[in-house]
Design a protein around this motif. Structure first.
Motif, short mmCIF file in Angstrom:
data_model
loop_
_atom_site.label_atom_id
_atom_site.label_comp_id
_atom_site.label_asym_id
_atom_site.label_seq_id
_atom_site.Cartn_x
_atom_site.Cartn_y
_atom_site.Cartn_z
N ALA A 207 -39.64 34.43 -1.67
CA ALA A 207 -39.13 33.39 -0.77
C ALA A 207 -38.66 32.17 -1.56
N SER A 208 -39.39 31.82 -2.61
CA SER A 208 -39.01 30.70 -3.46
C SER A 208 -37.65 30.94 -4.10
N GLY A 209 -37.46 32.16 -4.62
CA GLY A 209 -36.19 32.49 -5.25
C GLY A 209 -35.03 32.50 -4.27
N ILE A 210 -35.26 32.98 -3.07
CA ILE A 210 -34.22 33.01 -2.05
C ILE A 210 -33.81 31.59 -1.67
N LEU A 211 -34.80 30.73 -1.47
CA LEU A 211 -34.50 29.33 -1.12
C LEU A 211 -33.72 28.65 -2.23
N PHE A 212 -34.07 28.94 -3.48
CA PHE A 212 -33.34 28.30 -4.58
C PHE A 212 -31.91 28.83 -4.66
N ALA A 213 -31.71 30.11 -4.40
CA ALA A 213 -30.35 30.67 -4.40
C ALA A 213 -29.52 30.02 -3.30
N ILE A 214 -30.12 29.78 -2.13
CA ILE A 214 -29.43 29.08 -1.05
C ILE A 214 -29.06 27.66 -1.49
N ASN B 61 -26.05 27.39 -3.67
CA ASN B 61 -24.79 27.57 -2.96
C ASN B 61 -24.46 26.40 -2.04
N PHE B 62 -25.36 25.41 -1.99
CA PHE B 62 -25.04 24.14 -1.36
C PHE B 62 -24.55 23.13 -2.39
N LYS B 63 -25.23 23.08 -3.56
CA LYS B 63 -24.84 22.12 -4.58
C LYS B 63 -25.17 22.70 -5.96
N HIS B 64 -24.15 22.90 -6.76
CA HIS B 64 -24.31 23.64 -8.01
C HIS B 64 -24.92 22.81 -9.13
N ILE B 65 -25.17 21.52 -8.90
CA ILE B 65 -25.85 20.74 -9.94
C ILE B 65 -27.26 21.27 -10.17
N TYR B 66 -27.80 21.97 -9.18
CA TYR B 66 -29.14 22.53 -9.33
C TYR B 66 -29.17 23.71 -10.30
N LEU B 67 -28.02 24.06 -10.86
CA LEU B 67 -28.01 25.02 -11.98
C LEU B 67 -28.83 24.49 -13.15
N TYR B 68 -28.99 23.15 -13.20
CA TYR B 68 -29.86 22.56 -14.23
C TYR B 68 -31.24 23.22 -14.23
N MET B 69 -31.70 23.61 -13.04
CA MET B 69 -33.05 24.15 -12.89
C MET B 69 -33.10 25.66 -13.01
N ALA B 70 -31.95 26.31 -12.98
CA ALA B 70 -31.89 27.77 -12.91
C ALA B 70 -32.63 28.48 -14.04
N PRO B 71 -32.55 28.02 -15.29
CA PRO B 71 -33.26 28.74 -16.36
C PRO B 71 -34.77 28.83 -16.11
N ALA B 72 -35.37 27.76 -15.60
CA ALA B 72 -36.81 27.78 -15.33
C ALA B 72 -37.13 28.75 -14.20
N TYR B 73 -36.32 28.75 -13.15
CA TYR B 73 -36.52 29.71 -12.06
C TYR B 73 -36.38 31.14 -12.56
N PHE B 74 -35.37 31.38 -13.38
CA PHE B 74 -35.13 32.74 -13.88
C PHE B 74 -36.32 33.26 -14.67
N VAL B 75 -36.79 32.46 -15.62
CA VAL B 75 -37.90 32.88 -16.46
C VAL B 75 -39.18 33.05 -15.65
N TYR B 76 -39.46 32.10 -14.78
CA TYR B 76 -40.71 32.15 -14.01
C TYR B 76 -40.72 33.33 -13.05
N LEU B 77 -39.64 33.52 -12.31
CA LEU B 77 -39.60 34.62 -11.35
C LEU B 77 -39.60 35.97 -12.05
N LEU B 78 -38.92 36.06 -13.18
CA LEU B 78 -38.91 37.33 -13.92
C LEU B 78 -40.30 37.67 -14.43
N LYS B 79 -40.99 36.69 -15.00
CA LYS B 79 -42.29 36.98 -15.60
C LYS B 79 -43.41 37.02 -14.56
N ALA B 80 -43.42 36.08 -13.63
CA ALA B 80 -44.53 36.00 -12.68
C ALA B 80 -44.38 36.93 -11.48
N TYR B 81 -43.13 37.28 -11.13
CA TYR B 81 -42.92 38.14 -9.96
C TYR B 81 -42.61 39.59 -10.33
#
Length: 475
Positions: free
Chosen positions: A151-158, A161-181
């Motif tokens: 659910a966290s990953g889905i909300l972040f993907a949404i 797609n509202f504001k792409h400046i949040y790509l700043y945070m994408a590497p942390a989401y990618f690593v955390y979701l890949l390793k923890a999920y």
């Protein structure tokens, strides 16, 4: 929490007649574009200089608002009605901001439920649709805290797609979701789950497909991406964001003075390119030119230093710290960073402010420098008492409140140098608000107060980042 929401709403209602930045016309124009034109014209229309440059979900958000705007004042929805600002239009845009921030209020209520009330006080008030987007971000963080990682990953993907400046945070989401999920079992087992990868990847791809699919079908994906990533803009914004490149540009200004004194030859075009307020290629007169590729490489390298710890220890606390530090790296070293981007650093860091004395100390410094760096956006003299009063009230309430909740005395929170730095902000306000105009006049050296503000705030922000990095990597 409810009282805080009521007070913030009341303040915003009082500020409805106040100064309107260019963002007001930006969003009015986007209402007009999405309402009056077919979808295949949205990302190529350029009657106004404020072209649509947010991802498709935000375009559809504007389209939805425009349906209501048509009943309020249809004139605001005409593409060629540039600069239109009727009373009805002002009220509509101001009130839709306030209503949209119900999402932020809902997110904070959930955050308080799972994190505790003491940390929610550090959330900032921002008079734009950003509050709505911050709400989605906080909801995503809450789901990560609850271990609902899909659910966290889905909300972040949404959110992306509202504001792409949040790509700043994408590497942390990618690593955390890949390793923890996507990895299951105990740490010593560490089994990779292809089913979870498919669920996560499929959900994210589906969201991006819904967002960009119509433009792919219309063959307009290049036009959309050109709007979202305008690398033809210069390294620094017209008003330098207080980051590393502001210090770099300031150093170049110092080198110019030295070069003139010693008779060195200089590029005259480069001398004026950094202080005339143009949006374009940034040239340096003495220091080496910085390209977009250079900023990307530096940002990625700094982020990798952070992410290696998150990969080794994918805890929620490390995720929140990495999320903030990845955003911080993009803010400090990114290309054409806007000064308001400091808010997406302060928001997640505010969620950690009461975790430790070091975090509270850094939060105080970052908040002071970051908030003061936004003062030039409210440049009218009549707004000076408002912004100073609100800032002082915020600091008198929030920092002591967080310290009390942690049972930490304020007396020894900051070092003498840090206290002097914060006092220097008051001196800076006196200069930029009064002394400069008295000494030089209102129409002379207009960029100097902006440059001094940017450089001084850069020192505090870079210093706070260094303390944060050291604390995170040594923990």
């Amino acid at each position: 929490m409810r009282d805080l929401f009521i007070v913030s709403t009341f303040i915003k209602l009082l500020l409805i007649p106040a100064y309107r930045s260019t963002d007001f016309e930006v969003h009015r124009n986007w209402l007009a574009i999405t309402h009056s034109l077919p979808i295949d014209k949205w990302y190529i229309e350029n009657t106004s200089e404020w072209t649509l440059d947010y991802p498709p979900f935000f375009a559809w958000f504007e389209k939805t608002l425009s349906m209501f705007a048509a009943f309020v004042d249809p004139e605001m929805l005409k593409v060629d009605n540039l600069g239109y600002a009727s009373t009805e239009t002002i009220l509509f845009q101001r009130l839709t901001v306030i209503v949209s921030e119900l999402v932020l209020y809902f997110a904070l209520v959930r955050y308080a439920k799972y994190f505790g009330n003491k940390m929610t006080e550090s959330i900032h008030i921002h008079f734009q649709y950003n509050g709505f987007l911050y709400g989605i971000l906080i909801l995503s963080i809450v789901e990560a805290k609850r271990n609902n990682l899909l659910a966290s990953g889905i909300l972040f993907a949404i959110l992306l797609n509202f504001k792409h400046i949040y790509l700043y945070m994408a590497p942390a989401y990618f690593v955390y979701l890949l390793k923890a999920y996507c990895f299951t079992g105990q740490a010593h087992e560490n089994r990779f789950s292809i089913q979870r990868l498919i669920a996560l990847g499929g959900s994210v791809i589906a969201i991006f497909g819904i967002s960009f699919g119509p433009f792919i079908y219309l063959g307009q994906l290049p036009a959309v991406f050109q709007r979202l990533f305008p690398f033809t803009r210069g390294l620094c914004h017209a008003y330098w964001a207080p980051n590393f490149w502001a210090l770099y540009a300031g150093a170049d200004r110092v080198c110019i003075i030295l070069a003139k004194r010693f008779g060195w030859s200089l590029n005259q075009e480069a001398i004026t390119s950094m202080t005339r307020g143009y949006v374009g290629d940034t040239q340096f007169a003495v220091l080496p030119t910085v390209e977009a590729l250079h900023t990307m490489l530096i940002t990625v390298l700094v982020q990798l230093v952070v992410l290696q710890k998150l990969w080794r220890k994918p805890t929620f606390d490390n995720f929140l710290s990495s999320l903030t530090l990845c955003t911080f790296a993009s803010y400090l070293f990114g290309w054409h960073v806007h000064e308001k981007a400091i808010m997406i650093v302060l928001i997640p860091y505010g969620l950690m402010a009461s975790n430790s004395k070091v975090n509270l100390r850094v939060f105080g410094i970052l908040s002071a420098a970051g908030i003061f760096s936004l003062y030039p956006l409210l440049f009218r003299s009549t707004e000076t008492p408002i912004k100073i009063t609100l800032t002082l009230l915020w600091f008198c309430a929030i920092i002591p409140g967080l310290a009390y909740s942690m049972k930490t005395p304020l007396k020894n929170l900051l070092s003498t140098i840090e206290e002097n730095y914060l006092m220097g902000l008051l001196v800076l306000q006196l200069y930029t608000g009064f002394i400069h105009d008295i000494v030089f006049g209102q129409n002379n050296l207009q960029f100097l107060p902006l440059m001094i503000t940017s450089l001084y705030c850069s020192v505090g922000i870079v210093y706070g980042w260094a303390l944060f990095m050291i604390n995170y990597l040594s923990g």
